[in-house]
Write an enzyme that holds these catalytic residues in place. Structure first.
Site, PDB file in Angstrom:
ATOM      1  N   TYR A   1      -6.656   4.275  12.476  1.00  8.90           N
ATOM      2  CA  TYR A   1      -7.124   3.124  11.693  1.00  8.90           C
ATOM      3  C   TYR A   1      -6.604   3.112  10.253  1.00  8.90           C
ATOM      4  O   TYR A   1      -7.348   2.818   9.330  1.00  8.90           O
ATOM      5  CB  TYR A   1      -8.656   3.036  11.697  1.00  8.90           C
ATOM      6  N   HIS A   2      -5.311   3.399  10.058  1.00  8.27           N
ATOM      7  CA  HIS A   2      -4.739   3.423   8.715  1.00  8.27           C
ATOM      8  C   HIS A   2      -3.512   2.520   8.586  1.00  8.27           C
ATOM      9  O   HIS A   2      -2.487   2.941   8.043  1.00  8.27           O
ATOM     10  CB  HIS A   2      -4.358   4.862   8.339  1.00  8.27           C
ATOM     11  N   PRO A   3      -3.548   1.260   9.044  1.00  8.73           N
ATOM     12  CA  PRO A   3      -2.379   0.393   8.880  1.00  8.73           C
ATOM     13  C   PRO A   3      -2.090   0.155   7.403  1.00  8.73           C
ATOM     14  O   PRO A   3      -3.002   0.001   6.595  1.00  8.73           O
ATOM     15  CB  PRO A   3      -2.792  -0.896   9.590  1.00  8.73           C
TER      16      PRO A   3
END
Length: 533
Positions: free
Chosen positions: A469-471
């Protein structure tokens, strides 16, 4: 929404937007409008740390994006959760507060982004913090964002940390104090057992100011331009198309997925893409939506020899009641647990100068995030490659502003990324085999002992790997042909338009991204105010 009603119009009340709303309105002189597509953060599960599990598949608070089929992940579509509502992803994330490595920010500066070296961004990290353990060379107190330790340790976490030390890795009690390498407990954005999102820390105090207005359920559809100058934002609220004009600047804080989407819808982006969707080109900027970077994780799930996991707590109504009472009365217990309880940063090769993988250790297990927990005593240790070489994109699929864009991370598209993931899983297995951990391991449930070869580990990652969850990086900062913003976060070639969120990172930080986004917003706010003088 009369013309000239606002000095700044901010799109997105997430991790960055709440910071901007606070800092830009603080003097009382600037008129600030903050637009948020989601709801207010009134759901009680937002504020209970373990409550993120309740929100993971709730479309009221999560945009529920997913990727296009990923070629190197057996053409699976990978979930891409993003926060929706006040606080954005800081209201639904795992609360872990990690800044990244000193070298990350020095690298940003070396790419030509003046002012972004570690020594220059550290004051903004400190400014944002109210650090539980006091001020020092690396930490600040009195800032809006609570940062501290979880209320109590756990024997499984202690065993993991001890096993990492036995495997030859150092212990590290503060991943944000100079050197990141080692194993220890994570710091989290919580205070007294309650989540401290940027909505709680930054926006709540600022909402009392007469010069700040916050509108929720307001979906931005287009940036308005007069020539090459941004003059406002069109948005839908209450079922009606509305406009808000900005006398000074429009600031996009919609995140690494929706900021490039909004720019493209507004005529700013790759000319060929815009022509494909019959969108008039305001400014051709090929880097908008390119350079997507994200952290891919592989999870190792273990069956525990003792009933001491959160799985056990939730399988018993009596233990659920006990957990609820402990939380209500003491702000302790399972409900205070973040998505990373303990963990570590490790080097998969001795010649590396800094860690290249991160592990998150949590005292529960599940087959798939957002679904129920396993019906056995279980815990999880995950691994992710910190500096992926793979590059992806976010591109609109139509001119419809309400349609989701095409998200293509291209995970595992390089041999280096594939090798790092396999090496990280082997490193993690070595830790789990140490004497400190062995008494707690009944069996490796996933991927299981039969998954032994490098090829089998890679195939497991292709079958089960997911985003952590680190775009980021889809409107990257820089001076090259692919850059979207300059070092002051102004969109190149346009006036009065700034981007301040995870999309401006030139390269993803080596760790969880929320702390770095808050820092970027603190620094970006100062830049906006300096340019307004």
């Amino acid at each position: 929404m009369s013309a000239a009603a606002w000095d700044y119009v901010i799109v997105g009340a997430g991790s960055a937007g709440c910071v901007l709303a606070n800092r830009l309105s603080a003097s009382g002189r600037m008129r600030v409008l903050l637009l948020e597509a989601g709801l207010r953060d009134s759901n009680p599960w937002i504020h209970i740390p373990l409550g993120y599990g309740k929100l993971f598949t709730d479309p009221r608070y999560n945009w529920m994006f997913e990727s296009e089929p990923e070629p190197e992940l057996n053409n699976r579509r990978i979930i891409q959760p993003r926060g929706k509502g006040l606080g954005g992803s800081s209201s639904i994330n795992g609360l872990v507060h990690v800044r990244g490595q000193r070298e990350d920010f020095d690298h940003w500066a070396n790419l030509g982004n003046r002012g972004w070296a570690y020594a220059e961004v550290l004051p903004y990290f400190k400014k944002s913090e109210d650090f539980q353990h006091g001020a020092g060379a690396f930490h600040g107190v009195g800032g809006p964002l609570a940062v501290g330790s979880l209320p109590e340790p756990h024997e499984l976490c202690d065993a993991f940390i001890g096993a990492a030390v036995q495997a030859g890795h150092p212990r590290n009690d503060d991943f944000n104090a100079g050197h990141q390498e080692g194993a220890g407990y994570f710091h989290v954005n919580a205070r007294n057992g309650r989540r401290c999102s940027t909505a709680v820390g930054y926006l709540r105090p600022a909402e009392k100011r007469a010069n700040l207005r916050v509108i929720t359920e307001a979906r931005a559809t287009q940036v308005m331009f007069e020539g090459k100058r941004a003059v406002g934002v069109e948005f839908v609220a209450g079922g009606q198309q509305q406009q808000a004009r900005a006398a000074r600047e429009v600031i996009l804080c919609a995140g690494a997925i929706q900021t490039p989407q909004l720019l493209q819808l507004s005529g700013v982006g790759p000319a060929q893409l815009l022509a494909q969707h019959q969108i008039a080109v305001v400014h051709a900027l090929p880097g908008v939506g390119a350079n997507l970077q994200d952290h891919l994780q592989a999870r190792l799930v273990y069956q525990c020899t003792r009933p001491i996991t959160i799985n056990d707590d939730l399988m018993s109504w009596w233990r659920q009641l006990k957990a609820g009472l402990r939380y209500a009365m003491l702000r302790k217990g399972p409900l205070t647990v973040s998505a990373g309880y303990a963990g570590g940063f490790f080097r998969t090769r001795s010649e590396l100068k800094t860690p290249d993988v991160e592990s998150h250790f949590i005292t529960f297990s599940t087959g798939k995030m957002g679904t129920g927990l396993h019906r056995f005593s279980g815990f999880t240790a995950s691994i992710c490659a910190l500096r992926p070489e793979s590059r992806g994109s976010v591109m609109i699929k139509s001119g419809d502003p309400l349609a989701a864009p095409a998200i293509q991370p291209n995970y595992l598209s390089t041999e280096g990324d594939r090798a790092t993931m396999v090496a990280g899983m082997k490193l993690l297995r070595n830790i789990m085999a140490q004497p400190a951990m062995v008494p707690y391991v009944a069996a490796e449930y996933e991927p299981g002992p039969r998954t032994a070869s490098d090829a089998a580990l890679l195939e497991y990652t292709r079958d089960k790997g997911l985003t952590i969850y680190h775009p980021s990086c889809t409107c990257k900062m820089g001076g090259d042909a692919g850059a979207v913003v300059d070092e002051r976060l102004r969109v190149r070639g346009l006036a009065a338009l700034r981007v301040i969120d995870a999309s401006v990172m030139p390269a993803v930080v080596s760790g969880n991204t929320n702390a770095a986004v808050v820092m970027i917003a603190e620094k970006g706010a100062d830049m906006a105010l300096e340019d307004a003088r």
